[in-house]
Design an enzyme around this catalytic site. Structure first.
Site, mmCIF file in Angstrom:
data_model
loop_
_atom_site.group_PDB
_atom_site.id
_atom_site.type_symbol
_atom_site.label_atom_id
_atom_site.label_comp_id
_atom_site.label_asym_id
_atom_site.label_seq_id
_atom_site.Cartn_x
_atom_site.Cartn_y
_atom_site.Cartn_z
ATOM 1 N N ARG A 38 0.855 -1.189 0.000
ATOM 2 C CA ARG A 38 0.000 0.000 0.000
ATOM 3 C C ARG A 38 0.890 1.237 0.000
ATOM 4 N NH1 ARG A 38 -2.415 0.003 6.214
ATOM 5 N NH2 ARG A 38 -0.404 0.217 7.238
ATOM 6 N N GLU A 78 -2.454 7.419 5.950
ATOM 7 C CA GLU A 78 -1.030 7.505 6.290
ATOM 8 C C GLU A 78 -0.146 7.757 5.064
ATOM 9 O OE1 GLU A 78 -0.047 4.132 8.796
ATOM 10 O OE2 GLU A 78 -0.872 5.167 10.537
ATOM 11 N N CYS A 97 10.975 8.406 -8.964
ATOM 12 C CA CYS A 97 10.821 8.060 -10.381
ATOM 13 C C CYS A 97 11.188 9.255 -11.261
ATOM 14 C CB CYS A 97 9.380 7.619 -10.652
ATOM 15 S SG CYS A 97 8.201 8.980 -10.667
ATOM 16 N N GLU A 107 -6.617 6.163 15.503
ATOM 17 C CA GLU A 107 -6.283 4.741 15.624
ATOM 18 C C GLU A 107 -5.396 4.533 16.841
ATOM 19 O OE1 GLU A 107 -4.266 2.896 12.330
ATOM 20 O OE2 GLU A 107 -5.451 3.966 10.843
ATOM 21 N N GLU A 133 -2.317 -8.323 8.549
ATOM 22 C CA GLU A 133 -2.754 -7.764 9.832
ATOM 23 C C GLU A 133 -3.728 -8.687 10.554
ATOM 24 O OE1 GLU A 133 -3.728 -3.716 8.684
ATOM 25 O OE2 GLU A 133 -1.754 -3.090 9.369
ATOM 26 N N LYS A 134 -3.685 -9.969 10.187
ATOM 27 C CA LYS A 134 -4.656 -10.875 10.811
ATOM 28 C C LYS A 134 -4.343 -11.127 12.282
ATOM 29 C CE LYS A 134 -2.847 -15.280 8.940
ATOM 30 N NZ LYS A 134 -1.823 -14.723 8.032
ATOM 31 N N TYR A 135 -3.137 -10.801 12.710
ATOM 32 C CA TYR A 135 -2.842 -10.925 14.151
ATOM 33 C C TYR A 135 -2.714 -9.575 14.837
ATOM 34 C CZ TYR A 135 -2.251 -15.727 12.808
ATOM 35 O OH TYR A 135 -2.486 -16.970 12.293
#
Ligand code: GLA
Ligand code: ZN
Length: 669
Positions: free
Chosen positions: A114, A153, A160, A304, A352-354
């Site tokens: 991302r 964020e 480039c 957050e 981010e599953k944990y």
């Protein structure tokens, strides 16, 4: 003056990131039920949903979002609507490869992750403005919409060819003539003179990284370029929904972006707070105060924080029972008008599953985290609008400056690790330990409203700032600065008259030499008018007083007996110069004695580890009493009867606060 972020939600928001696009609609119903139960009042949706909203260039699929927003609204939950532009869809990268970012070697990255878009890409800008417009047009009149959350964020850098070309244009606008650029960047050094604009490249890792003027300018350029991406979307949103405030979530003392510049473009500051589990409370408070300072004291949003653990640190300890609650009120005490989390529900896949969530993989509500979040929800509900918009008054300011930080870190010598933010935080923490409220300010802030201004390692002093400091001191203020201050001008050229450059007049000193000490080496600060002695280290300036008097001298080495701390009377005020990095006890001693001069006292006299912070609204004060200790504490209250807004309990004379507990008290009418 005391307006809430949104008149549609005049309370302390409680909520967080919600990613319904990862789940089927039966899960949404369960989410709404649980959100209500946990006292969630605001949900951030859409953050990474670009492909779910626009599966190809010509197709838009808002129906699922309609349903989610309707469901939230029916359940009394307000919506923070994000534009999804932090991660472009794969089809976009595939069809328009120029939207992808290039790395520090100028090599285009592959699609994925991302914040992997080129901020200079016209295609990216067009598509992001388009999706922002579609969202705004569709939801502009929705009663649940309270805030726009643009992208997510912003950060990093792109090197480039498009960015390089835009950088050259940016430089032309800044310097006009190539000769001027060469002079300001001191390019005759090593024969680096540019003879044509086209020769200038970004600071590629395998190329020009040692022309510091260039590096600092590239960071300025990247800040401006990414900010332009924000403004590109913001202007569209503002045009269609002039009454909905607009933010983007920031990251505190995040080096690559000069947030002070961003602050002028957002309607409200918001940020994501992820302290290390072992970070001190004072350091966390510093980060909140920094965010409050960005818009000169205006309350900010805590957008957050993890309800339990992070997942991206080496070791991800849980927040211990009660810590989430106390740290949430810490944020509110320091100016937050929201308590929000990442994330509502843990996904079953992805990196981010944990990561901590309110609803974990078991999907249950009979958990410690759900109970703690629900308690906060119930308390915020009880607080209502009492605190919303309240200010946090301070007479002491600590200065932080991104551009100075960039330049300082680029400098090769006198020591590699400059520790800029830790040093600023150390000075802040000396004041925090003294229970004295502090504002974080920036070179363009109004200094005249403070009694004391502290600018540690203030390396790059731009035109006009020294004069502002002089005016503040002349009219009775105190200024404190340290080693590594006043060394370069705004293009990173060393000051012609030596150090501390334009701060010489107010400090009344000049610095002859700078010694650097190894980690295990120390010197001492010997007070001139007492027997007291403190240790110091890292750097040792050999200070030559001009008009200043000597407050303390070095205890050892070939400069033993020479000044390390000086004080210069200037007009009605005074300026201190600290030539070395002292132990915090010295700073506590110095700042207590300076505060005495202005009769600045803690909000309440409290034991170490108990914090009392004041938020004020009209004539009402709200005392946040946070017991960060493991033992119960007694806090002596001023005369009167006080009500704890969290419990309804009344107190007079002495308030007893349990270990780890929080009280928010206000004098009863
Ligand atoms: C950031 C992001 C979130 C999430 C969290 C995890 O703050 O904004 O999307 O990745 O970190 O800590
Ligand atoms: Zn680019």
């Amino acid at each position: 003056m005391y307006t809430p972020v949104s008149s549609k939600a005049p309370f302390i928001w409680h909520g967080g990131d919600y990613n319904p696009e990862q789940w089927s609609s039966d899960v949404w119903q369960e989410d709404f039920r649980l959100m209500k139960k946990a006292g969630i009042t605001a949900a951030t949706v859409g953050v990474f949903s670009w492909v779910s909203l626009q599966p190809d260039e010509d197709t838009f699929t808002f129906e699922w979002l309609d349903e989610v927003i309707a469901g939230l609204h029916e359940n009394g939950i307000k919506v923070v609507l994000a534009t999804p532009t932090a991660a472009q869809p794969a089809w976009m990268s595939q069809k328009y490869p120029e939207v992808m970012r290039s790395d520090e070697y100028g090599i285009r990255k592959a699609h994925g992750r991302r914040v992997n878009y080129c901020p200079s890409s016209t295609v990216y800008r067009q598509f992001s403005a388009q999706i922002a417009r579609k969202l705004a047009e569709r939801y502009k009149d929705h009663p649940a919409l309270i805030l726009w959350h643009v992208s997510n964020e912003y950060g990093g850098t792109c090197m480039c060819e498009t960015c390089a070309e835009h950088f050259r244009e940016w430089l032309r606008a800044r310097y006009g003539m190539l000769d001027e650029l060469n002079a300001r960047w001191w390019t005759r050094f090593w024969g680096h003179t540019y003879t044509d604009w086209s020769q200038i490249m970004p600071p590629l890792a395998n190329g020009e990284v040692l022309t510091h003027g260039l590096n600092v300018d590239y960071m300025r350029f990247m800040t401006d370029t990414q900010l332009a991406c924000f403004v590109n979307e913001r202007d569209v949103l503002r045009e269609i929904t002039p009454d909905i405030p607009i933010t983007t979530n920031m990251m505190g003392s995040y080096k690559p972006l000069n947030y002070r510049k961003w602050a002028k473009e957002v309607d409200v500051i918001s940020w994501d707070s992820y302290p290390r589990p072992n970070q001190s409370v004072g350091e966390i408070a510093f980060a909140h105060d920094l965010n409050r300072g960005l818009k000169d004291g205006q309350p900010f949003l805590l957008l957050e924080q993890t309800p339990s653990s992070q997942n991206w640190q080496a070791v991800n300890a849980l927040k211990r029972p009660g810590v989430l609650r106390r740290w949430s009120y810490l944020a509110v005490a320091h100016g937050a008008d929201s308590v929000m989390y990442f994330q509502w529900r843990r996904g079953r896949g992805g990196c981010e599953k944990y990561h901590g969530a309110i609803i974990e993989h078991a999907g249950r509500e009979d958990t410690r985290v759900f109970r703690e979040v629900s308690q906060i929800g119930a308390e915020l509900n009880r607080l209502g609008d009492a605190i919303v918009g309240a200010r946090t008054p301070a007479r002491i300011a600590v200065l932080l400056d991104w551009e100075s930080w960039w330049a300082l870190d680029e400098a090769v010598g006198p020591m590699r690790d400059k520790r800029y933010v830790p040093t600023v935080s150390k000075h802040y923490n000396a004041l925090y330990n003294l229970h004295l409220p502090v504002d974080i300010v920036f070179p363009d802030s109004d200094f005249s409203q403070y009694d004391i201004l502290i600018a540690p390692q203030y390396y790059m002093v731009k035109p006009g700032v020294a004069e502002k400091i002089e005016a503040m001191v002349a009219s009775g203020g105190t200024f404190v600065t340290t080693h590594l201050s006043g060394m370069v001008d705004e293009t990173d050229l060393a000051c012609e008259n030596g150090y501390p450059g334009p701060l010489q007049k107010v400090t009344g000193v000049w610095v002859e030499e700078i010694d650097a000490l190894y980690e295990d080496q120390t010197n001492t600060i010997e007070m001139a008018h007492s027997e007291k002695s403190y240790t110091c280290g890292r750097l040792a300036d050999i200070v030559r007083p001009q008009t200043a008097e000597v407050v303390a001298t070095y205890g050892s080495d070939f400069y033993a007996g020479q000044p390390v701390v000086t004080r210069n009377v200037f007009g009605e005020g005074q300026a201190y110069y600290i030539g070395s990095d002292p132990e915090i006890a010295f700073l506590e001693y110095l700042y207590r004695s300076i505060a005495d001069r202005y009769d600045l006292q803690p909000v309440l006299g409290v034991p170490q580890g108990v914090e009392v912070t004041l938020r004020q609204k009209e004539n009402k004060g709200f005392l946040f009493i946070l017991n960060h200790n493991d033992q119960q504490a007694d806090v002596a209250l001023p005369d009167g009867i006080y009500t704890d807004l969290l419990t309804g309990k009344q107190w007079s004379d002495t308030l007893t606060i349990d270990a780890g507990d929080v009280a928010i008290v206000t004098a009863s009418d």
